[in-house]
Design an enzyme around this catalytic site. Structure first.
Site, mmCIF file in Angstrom:
data_model
loop_
_atom_site.group_PDB
_atom_site.id
_atom_site.type_symbol
_atom_site.label_atom_id
_atom_site.label_comp_id
_atom_site.label_asym_id
_atom_site.label_seq_id
_atom_site.Cartn_x
_atom_site.Cartn_y
_atom_site.Cartn_z
ATOM 1 N N HIS A 63 0.867 -1.178 0.000
ATOM 2 C CA HIS A 63 0.000 0.000 0.000
ATOM 3 C C HIS A 63 0.907 1.232 0.000
ATOM 4 O O HIS A 63 2.003 1.193 0.583
ATOM 5 C CB HIS A 63 -0.809 0.113 1.288
ATOM 6 N N ASP A 66 2.069 1.907 3.474
ATOM 7 C CA ASP A 66 3.042 0.977 4.070
ATOM 8 C C ASP A 66 4.442 1.555 3.888
ATOM 9 O O ASP A 66 5.322 1.376 4.722
ATOM 10 C CB ASP A 66 3.046 -0.398 3.357
HETATM 11 C C1 NOJ Z 1 -5.678 -5.333 3.443
HETATM 12 C C2 NOJ Z 1 -6.806 -6.288 3.244
HETATM 13 O O1 NOJ Z 1 -6.960 -7.106 4.381
HETATM 14 C C3 NOJ Z 1 -6.506 -7.130 2.071
HETATM 15 O O2 NOJ Z 1 -7.440 -8.119 1.844
HETATM 16 C C4 NOJ Z 1 -6.261 -6.315 0.850
HETATM 17 O O3 NOJ Z 1 -5.817 -7.149 -0.165
HETATM 18 C C5 NOJ Z 1 -5.201 -5.332 1.059
HETATM 19 N N1 NOJ Z 1 -5.372 -4.622 2.261
HETATM 20 C C6 NOJ Z 1 -5.114 -4.455 -0.149
HETATM 21 O O4 NOJ Z 1 -5.752 -3.265 0.065
#
Ligand code: NOJ
Ligand code: MG
Length: 397
Positions: A63, A66
């Site tokens: 992300h 992150d």
């Molecule tokens: C966290 C979520 O738990 C997950 O399922 C998702 O793939 C990722 N974030 C991506 O946003």
């Protein structure tokens, strides 16, 4: 305490050619849950990337948040990207997927692309355009949209048609942005989930996403990122979910983990539950020679410390490789092959007549005499087939 043998043995050692990946948020996860605080110290994103490379992963997913705080200055952001690219070059690991965190900040409390607040919707687009630029800089070709906040608790608060229209507008806007910037072959994958953290989420299943895709401006750029835990939360057959995406040419990414059916999102180590279904998911991907990344999206148990995080990683990777070996064993097993032949009951003439409509084929089928009782007499030895499958899995075949 002596190490388990698998800490040192060569068999089932992941290689880059296995195309494994993890979301870095999985190893950075600190064990917080709605009822308890963190149990592990903070791990930096760059250490997560280094650690995954050391474990044999070919790539990672991330992300925006992150890697770099949304509050960072442009200069800080650029330095972070430079550092990431250096770590990637040094450790020989690629970035395959990037995703915008549109869930964590409280401004997204009522959704991002589907928020009732036009300013929040606009901010969500801005944040995602920046994430797309970041993905392009590090070579990540898939952008995942997981709408964790795109939903409702209070039905009266949002029109679901309006919400889907807004979702579509956002996806369209961003697909035009990719094309305008010539970021192709960058593609989008929508990740369905039925609920959690919202009471009900929009686009809750792979089927909903597959129905939504053709209504968008650039359907060719859009696919699905099914997560097997999200499917099992609904008690559905995760293998069939993945198969439908595959068959539609829309399996752009996959998130692997484990989950007991009909519970909260447990995100357990791949292989920790539902072994037989997990075996069939591996079989599906391997038999299809699916070219995508085998990505794990799950969390180490909250009871693990920072070393336990890497045991969790080893466990996911080994489970996949062991199941892959079982798939080869199952495919080659003479008794299983013979049973499958017997079950299939081939008839090339009828198969050709049914394969495509033509007036002649319709005529031939209408004229044909079928004896349903004779058809019913064909024996289907599924008890034996299933037992043989179990025995392959249990290691006695
Ligand atoms: C966290 C979520 O738990 C997950 O399922 C998702 O793939 C990722 N974030 C991506 O946003
Ligand atoms: Mg996921």
């Amino acid at each position: 305490m002596p190490l388990p043998r698998w800490k040192t043995e060569k068999k089932f050692t992941p290689r880059r050619s296995d195309r494994f990946a993890f979301g870095i948020w999985c190893v950075m996860n600190r064990g917080r849950d709605p009822f308890g605080e963190e149990t592990r110290p903070r791990m930096d994103a760059l250490d997560a990337v280094r650690g995954l490379a050391k474990k044999g992963c070919a790539s990672f997913e991330f992300h925006d948040d992150d890697l770099v705080s949304p509050a960072a200055s442009l200069k800080e952001r650029e330095k972070r990207v430079r550092d990431l690219k250096r770590v990637m070059a040094e450790s020989g690991i690629a970035a395959t997927m990037a995703t915008c965190n549109l869930t964590f900040h409280k401004c997204f409390k009522d959704g991002a692309f589907t928020s009732n607040d036009a300013r929040v919707r606009a901010y969500a687009l801005q944040k995602t355009m920046r994430l797309i630029d970041l993905a392009a800089q590090v070579g990540a070709e898939i952008i995942v949209f997981w709408g964790g906040r795109e939903g409702v608790e209070v039905e009266a608060s949002k029109s679901p048609q309006e919400a889907l229209r807004r979702y579509r507008e956002a996806i369209n806007f961003l697909s035009h942005y990719v094309r305008q910037n010539r970021y192709e072959p960058m593609r989008f994958a929508i990740e369905p989930k039925p609920n959690e953290p919202r009471g009900d989420l929009f686009l809750p299943t792979a089927g909903h996403v597959l129905g939504f895709i053709p209504t968008c401006d650039h359907p060719d750029m859009l696919g699905v990122n099914p997560e097997i835990e999200h499917c099992r939360m609904q008690g559905l057959n995760a293998c069939h979910d993945v198969a439908q995406c595959l068959e539609a040419g829309k399996l752009f990414d996959i998130h692997l983990g484990a989950q007991k059916p009909l519970r909260f999102d447990q995100d357990m180590r791949f292989g920790a539950e539902d072994l037989k279904e997990t075996f069939f998911i591996v079989k599906l991907l391997e038999d299809a020679a699916w070219p995508g990344t085998r990505t794990f999206d799950a969390h180490p148990y909250r009871t693990e410390d920072e070393d336990g995080v890497w045991d969790f990683v080893d466990g996911c990777l080994r489970a996949y490789l062991i199941l892959k070996e079982k798939v080869a064993r199952w495919n080659a097993d003479p008794a299983i092959r013979a049973l499958r032949e017997e079950i299939a009951c081939r008839d090339p003439v009828l198969e050709a007549a049914c394969a495509a409509f033509s007036p002649a084929n319709a005529q031939a089928l209408l004229a044909r005499h079928f004896d349903p009782d004779a058809l019913a007499a064909h024996r289907l030895r599924y008890e034996v087939l299933d037992q043989l499958t179990q025995e392959v899995l249990l290691g006695v075949r």
